[in-house]
Design an enzyme around this catalytic site. Structure first.
Site, PDB file in Angstrom:
ATOM      1  N   LYS A  90      -5.491  -6.034  -0.992  1.00  0.00           N
ATOM      2  CA  LYS A  90      -5.885  -4.674  -1.377  1.00  0.00           C
ATOM      3  C   LYS A  90      -4.729  -3.919  -2.033  1.00  0.00           C
ATOM      4  O   LYS A  90      -4.901  -3.299  -3.075  1.00  0.00           O
ATOM      5  CB  LYS A  90      -6.366  -3.865  -0.158  1.00  0.00           C
ATOM      6  CG  LYS A  90      -7.656  -4.376   0.450  1.00  0.00           C
ATOM      7  CD  LYS A  90      -8.244  -3.373   1.438  1.00  0.00           C
ATOM      8  CE  LYS A  90      -7.329  -3.031   2.609  1.00  0.00           C
ATOM      9  NZ  LYS A  90      -7.080  -4.159   3.512  1.00  0.00           N
ATOM     10  N   ARG A 123     -11.969   2.668   7.807  1.00  0.00           N
ATOM     11  CA  ARG A 123     -11.853   1.406   8.533  1.00  0.00           C
ATOM     12  C   ARG A 123     -12.823   1.366   9.707  1.00  0.00           C
ATOM     13  O   ARG A 123     -12.882   0.348  10.396  1.00  0.00           O
ATOM     14  CB  ARG A 123     -10.433   1.277   9.083  1.00  0.00           C
ATOM     15  CG  ARG A 123      -9.565   0.225   8.382  1.00  0.00           C
ATOM     16  CD  ARG A 123      -8.231   0.297   9.048  1.00  0.00           C
ATOM     17  NE  ARG A 123      -7.370  -0.826   8.876  1.00  0.00           N
ATOM     18  CZ  ARG A 123      -6.390  -0.874   7.976  1.00  0.00           C
ATOM     19  NH1 ARG A 123      -6.238   0.085   7.104  1.00  0.00           N
ATOM     20  NH2 ARG A 123      -5.583  -1.908   7.956  1.00  0.00           N
ATOM     21  N   ARG A 145       4.443 -12.779   3.483  1.00  0.00           N
ATOM     22  CA  ARG A 145       4.569 -11.470   2.835  1.00  0.00           C
ATOM     23  C   ARG A 145       5.893 -10.815   3.220  1.00  0.00           C
ATOM     24  O   ARG A 145       6.311 -10.844   4.368  1.00  0.00           O
ATOM     25  CB  ARG A 145       3.407 -10.573   3.275  1.00  0.00           C
ATOM     26  CG  ARG A 145       3.505  -9.183   2.718  1.00  0.00           C
ATOM     27  CD  ARG A 145       2.161  -8.541   2.628  1.00  0.00           C
ATOM     28  NE  ARG A 145       1.740  -7.928   3.883  1.00  0.00           N
ATOM     29  CZ  ARG A 145       0.608  -7.233   3.984  1.00  0.00           C
ATOM     30  NH1 ARG A 145      -0.179  -7.093   2.960  1.00  0.00           N
ATOM     31  NH2 ARG A 145       0.273  -6.717   5.135  1.00  0.00           N
ATOM     32  N   ARG A 187       7.159  -6.959   7.836  1.00  0.00           N
ATOM     33  CA  ARG A 187       6.615  -5.864   8.642  1.00  0.00           C
ATOM     34  C   ARG A 187       6.359  -6.356  10.061  1.00  0.00           C
ATOM     35  O   ARG A 187       5.931  -7.485  10.259  1.00  0.00           O
ATOM     36  CB  ARG A 187       5.272  -5.414   8.041  1.00  0.00           C
ATOM     37  CG  ARG A 187       5.388  -4.306   7.039  1.00  0.00           C
ATOM     38  CD  ARG A 187       4.117  -4.110   6.255  1.00  0.00           C
ATOM     39  NE  ARG A 187       2.906  -3.959   7.069  1.00  0.00           N
ATOM     40  CZ  ARG A 187       1.688  -3.755   6.552  1.00  0.00           C
ATOM     41  NH1 ARG A 187       1.538  -3.665   5.246  1.00  0.00           N
ATOM     42  NH2 ARG A 187       0.627  -3.623   7.317  1.00  0.00           N
ATOM     43  N   ARG A 193      -5.184  -8.157  14.105  1.00  0.00           N
ATOM     44  CA  ARG A 193      -5.663  -7.212  13.089  1.00  0.00           C
ATOM     45  C   ARG A 193      -6.947  -7.718  12.442  1.00  0.00           C
ATOM     46  O   ARG A 193      -7.836  -6.938  12.110  1.00  0.00           O
ATOM     47  CB  ARG A 193      -4.582  -6.987  12.014  1.00  0.00           C
ATOM     48  CG  ARG A 193      -3.441  -6.103  12.511  1.00  0.00           C
ATOM     49  CD  ARG A 193      -2.231  -6.207  11.635  1.00  0.00           C
ATOM     50  NE  ARG A 193      -2.436  -5.667  10.312  1.00  0.00           N
ATOM     51  CZ  ARG A 193      -1.697  -5.996   9.243  1.00  0.00           C
ATOM     52  NH1 ARG A 193      -0.723  -6.885   9.365  1.00  0.00           N
ATOM     53  NH2 ARG A 193      -1.936  -5.441   8.094  1.00  0.00           N
TER      54      ARG A 193
HETATM   55  P1  AMP Z   1      -2.457  -1.413   6.433  1.00  0.00           P
HETATM   56  O1  AMP Z   1      -1.179  -1.196   5.732  1.00  0.00           O
HETATM   57  O2  AMP Z   1      -3.637  -0.820   5.709  1.00  0.00           O
HETATM   58  O3  AMP Z   1      -2.695  -2.859   6.796  1.00  0.00           O
HETATM   59  O4  AMP Z   1      -2.357  -0.587   7.814  1.00  0.00           O
HETATM   60  C1  AMP Z   1      -1.386  -0.893   8.789  1.00  0.00           C
HETATM   61  C2  AMP Z   1      -1.796  -0.310  10.144  1.00  0.00           C
HETATM   62  O5  AMP Z   1      -1.913   1.109  10.042  1.00  0.00           O
HETATM   63  C3  AMP Z   1      -3.146  -0.785  10.676  1.00  0.00           C
HETATM   64  O6  AMP Z   1      -3.072  -2.023  11.357  1.00  0.00           O
HETATM   65  C4  AMP Z   1      -3.509   0.368  11.610  1.00  0.00           C
HETATM   66  O7  AMP Z   1      -2.787   0.315  12.823  1.00  0.00           O
HETATM   67  C5  AMP Z   1      -3.004   1.575  10.831  1.00  0.00           C
HETATM   68  N1  AMP Z   1      -4.052   2.126   9.922  1.00  0.00           N
HETATM   69  C6  AMP Z   1      -4.021   2.165   8.564  1.00  0.00           C
HETATM   70  N2  AMP Z   1      -5.143   2.712   8.058  1.00  0.00           N
HETATM   71  C7  AMP Z   1      -5.917   3.019   9.133  1.00  0.00           C
HETATM   72  C8  AMP Z   1      -7.209   3.587   9.294  1.00  0.00           C
HETATM   73  N3  AMP Z   1      -7.962   3.952   8.227  1.00  0.00           N
HETATM   74  N4  AMP Z   1      -7.673   3.769  10.549  1.00  0.00           N
HETATM   75  C9  AMP Z   1      -6.951   3.413  11.625  1.00  0.00           C
HETATM   76  N5  AMP Z   1      -5.742   2.854  11.550  1.00  0.00           N
HETATM   77  C10 AMP Z   1      -5.211   2.655  10.323  1.00  0.00           C
END
Ligand code: AMP
Length: 217
Positions: free
Chosen positions: A13, A88, A127, A160, A171
């Site tokens: 994404k 999400r 990554r 990360r 996740r």
């Molecule tokens: P990402 O970079 O989108 O993979 O997000 C990393 C982490 O941030 C996720 O595993 C969640 O813990 C948190 N996070 C990001 N976006 C959301 C969302 N829309 N709702 C809840 N948690 C989020």
């Protein structure tokens, strides 16, 4: 154009989002980036979010919905926006609908990048992200020119905390339970377009360009 990018963690994404915002000149709203920034700065928001993120869990809906609500009100979103990593959960999707109604706006298209779990695990393990500017690399598919150094700003690359295999699997589980139902939610609204996310970065991008051309007509 108001766009949502949907798909599993590590499904590409972020990579595709950068291409979309460059081409269409719209802001990239990535809740994961906003939260990581808050964690790095040690703000109240960051302190609350960190424990969930480290465990690979979702940050509570109220927190994330509040962040997006504030962001969508900014004037740069008037020309359109790209949501990456939000919504999400069904609750977030419904809250988004309400927010947009209030702003007299609507989602034009939801692009679903479809990638199976094993591919996600393979990708995320390789990554690396830049500590300074957040640029993302893949050790095999999109390596930096010099090992461990960001091409864009020279910053140090790191893995990360939530990119470790165990957390990635967690996740993915959270994604299947909470986020996958959104595929049907947007399908029912006639807004969902699927792209095959197992292909190369360029091939996925070309599928996305086709979708966006179709929708823009
Ligand atoms: P990402 O970079 O989108 O993979 O997000 C990393 C982490 O941030 C996720 O595993 C969640 O813990 C948190 N996070 C990001 N976006 C959301 C969302 N829309 N709702 C809840 N948690 C989020």
């Amino acid at each position: 154009m108001n766009i949502i990018l949907l798909g599993p963690p590590g499904g590409g994404k972020g990579t595709q989002a950068k291409k979309i915002v460059e081409k269409y000149g719209i802001p990239h709203i990535a809740t994961g980036d906003i939260l990581r920034d808050a964690v790095a700065k040690g703000t109240e928001l960051g302190k609350k979010a960190k424990e969930y993120m480290d465990r690979g869990e979702l940050v509570p809906d109220e927190i994330v919905i509040g962040i997006v609500e504030e962001r969508l009100k900014q004037p740069d979103c008037e020309k359109g926006f790209l949501l990456d990593g939000f919504p999400r959960t069904l609750k977030q999707a419904e809250a988004l609908d309400d927010m947009l109604k209030g702003l007299n706006r609507k989602i034009d298209v939801t692009i679903y990048i479809d990638v199976p779990e094993e591919e996600v695990v393979r990708r995320i393990a390789n990554r690396r992200s830049c500590k300074r500017c957040g640029a993302v690399y893949h050790l095999i598919y999109a390596p930096p020119k010099e090992p461990n150094k960001c091409d864009k700003c020279g910053g140090e690359l790191y893995q990360r905390d939530d990119d470790k295999e165990e957390t990635v699997r967690q996740r993915f589980k959270v994604y299947m339970e909470n986020t996958a139902p959104l595929i049907e939610y947007y399908e029912k609204k006639g807004l969902l377009y699927r792209v095959d996310g197992t292909k190369s970065i360029d091939e996925v991008w070309s599928q996305i360009e086709d979708v966006l051309k179709k929708v823009a007509k």
